[in-house]
Design a protein around this motif. Structure first.
Motif, PDB file in Angstrom:
ATOM      1  N   ASP A   1      -4.359  -0.356  -0.204  1.00 19.87           N
ATOM      2  CA  ASP A   1      -2.905  -0.389  -0.032  1.00 19.87           C
ATOM      3  C   ASP A   1      -2.342  -1.229  -1.169  1.00 19.87           C
ATOM      4  O   ASP A   1      -2.489  -2.452  -1.184  1.00 19.87           O
ATOM      5  CB  ASP A   1      -2.573  -0.999   1.334  1.00 19.87           C
ATOM      6  CG  ASP A   1      -1.100  -0.866   1.701  1.00 19.87           C
ATOM      7  OD1 ASP A   1      -0.297  -0.564   0.804  1.00 19.87           O
ATOM      8  OD2 ASP A   1      -0.765  -1.087   2.875  1.00 19.87           O
TER       9      ASP A   1
ATOM     10  N   ALA B   1      -5.858  -4.739   1.092  1.00 17.89           N
ATOM     11  CA  ALA B   1      -4.404  -4.798   1.196  1.00 17.89           C
ATOM     12  C   ALA B   1      -3.869  -5.753   0.137  1.00 17.89           C
ATOM     13  O   ALA B   1      -4.022  -6.967   0.237  1.00 17.89           O
ATOM     14  CB  ALA B   1      -3.998  -5.256   2.591  1.00 17.89           C
TER      15      ALA B   1
ATOM     16  N   ALA C   1       1.114  -3.759   0.053  1.00 18.62           N
ATOM     17  CA  ALA C   1       0.852  -3.889   1.491  1.00 18.62           C
ATOM     18  C   ALA C   1       1.972  -4.570   2.258  1.00 18.62           C
ATOM     19  O   ALA C   1       2.118  -4.350   3.459  1.00 18.62           O
ATOM     20  CB  ALA C   1      -0.461  -4.647   1.713  1.00 18.62           C
TER      21      ALA C   1
ATOM     22  N   GLY D   1       1.733  -5.725   5.967  1.00 15.37           N
ATOM     23  CA  GLY D   1       0.756  -4.850   6.608  1.00 15.37           C
ATOM     24  C   GLY D   1       1.390  -3.660   7.294  1.00 15.37           C
ATOM     25  O   GLY D   1       0.814  -3.088   8.220  1.00 15.37           O
TER      26      GLY D   1
ATOM     27  N   GLU E   1      -0.879  -7.487  -2.122  1.00 15.14           N
ATOM     28  CA  GLU E   1       0.540  -7.851  -2.039  1.00 15.14           C
ATOM     29  C   GLU E   1       0.845  -8.942  -3.062  1.00 15.14           C
ATOM     30  O   GLU E   1       0.139  -9.949  -3.148  1.00 15.14           O
ATOM     31  CB  GLU E   1       0.888  -8.333  -0.628  1.00 15.14           C
ATOM     32  CG  GLU E   1       2.298  -8.868  -0.460  1.00 15.14           C
ATOM     33  CD  GLU E   1       3.379  -7.903  -0.952  1.00 15.14           C
ATOM     34  OE1 GLU E   1       4.348  -8.387  -1.584  1.00 15.14           O
ATOM     35  OE2 GLU E   1       3.267  -6.684  -0.725  1.00 15.14           O
TER      36      GLU E   1
ATOM     37  N   THR F   1      -0.987  -0.806   6.646  1.00 12.62           N
ATOM     38  CA  THR F   1      -2.363  -1.261   6.836  1.00 12.62           C
ATOM     39  C   THR F   1      -2.694  -1.454   8.308  1.00 12.62           C
ATOM     40  O   THR F   1      -3.773  -1.058   8.780  1.00 12.62           O
ATOM     41  CB  THR F   1      -2.589  -2.575   6.066  1.00 12.62           C
ATOM     42  OG1 THR F   1      -2.641  -2.303   4.662  1.00 12.62           O
ATOM     43  CG2 THR F   1      -3.894  -3.239   6.471  1.00 12.62           C
TER      44      THR F   1
END
Length: 243
Positions: free
Chosen positions: A97, A120, A100, A103, A122, A106
């Motif tokens: 991801d 994930a 992300a 989430g 970010e 996710t």
């Protein structure tokens, strides 16, 4: 009244008369008004109308999302897409991801699917902090690995069966990263805000252009929501074959 309930907080856009009456809405314990969103971090101006604090836990589709409504964006319009992602992921898949957030996509994949691993990524430290908390809150630590940083720099390469690009902005600038992240073949879920006349043309064309000599099959194109007058939030599912 224009607003949305996030956790136990009613988030308003406009001024309202008699705000105390809003506490009669089921589940609402606090009320805030978000003003103009400013700066590259997209932080809104916040007015606390009733109650204290802007952090809450929002529950959706048997997933829990802890967030601060004054610091983190939450789109009700993406609910169906979040649920869809939880249904698409296949058993044992490796997922990356790239954007992300806390989430958003996710969590449903980890909670409702059976992926082998989700990376994930970010870039925003605040969102990454909530992402890390939400991984624990949903008890998916054995599946999801949070990564802080720009996906161009930190996303693992040549590893993914499925890549999420669930951000709209300059998303097309990262399609080359998605191509590097996918292993020999895989699926990209690419999001873009698109003018009405181009909504079934431009996103798919951008994927094909980024793929260069790779074969691309467009599996699905769908409208997630209206983004602004004459502009739509689109997602395209594309199967990419490197060989």
């Amino acid at each position: 009244m224009k607003g949305k309930v996030i956790g136990d907080i009613l988030v308003l856009k406009n001024h309202v008369e008699n705000p105390q009456e809003l506490l009669n809405i089921p589940g609402v314990k606090r009320v805030v008004r978000l003003g103009r969103i400013r700066g590259p971090q997209r932080k809104p101006d916040v007015e606390m109308i009733l109650g204290e604090g802007t952090e809450t836990i929002h529950r959706e589709n048997h997933c829990q999302y802890k967030l601060d409504v004054a610091r983190i964006m939450w789109s009700k319009g993406n609910t169906t897409e979040r649920k869809r992602m939880g249904q698409l992921v296949r058993s044992g898949e490796t997922v990356v991801d790239l954007f992300a957030g806390i989430g958003y996509f996710t969590m449903p994949m980890a909670v409702h699917g059976d992926p082998g691993k989700i990376y994930a990524v970010e870039i925003n430290p605040v969102a990454h902090g909530y992402l890390s908390e939400n991984i624990k809150l949903n008890q998916v630590q054995d599946v999801v690995e949070p990564i802080l940083g720009n996906c161009r720099d930190v996303a693992p390469r040549n590893i993914a069966d499925r890549v999420l690009m669930g951000y709209i902005g300059n998303t097309e600038e990262y399609l080359d990263v998605a191509m590097e992240v996918i292993r020999d073949e895989g699926i990209i879920h690419y999001h873009e805000s698109v003018p009405d006349k181009l909504k079934y043309i431009r996103p798919a064309d951008r994927i094909r252009e980024a793929a260069n000599d790779f074969k691309v099959d467009i599996l699905n194109q769908r409208v997630i929501k209206k983004y602004s007058p004459g502009v739509y939030h689109m997602v395209v599912d594309a199967q990419v074959y490197k060989n």
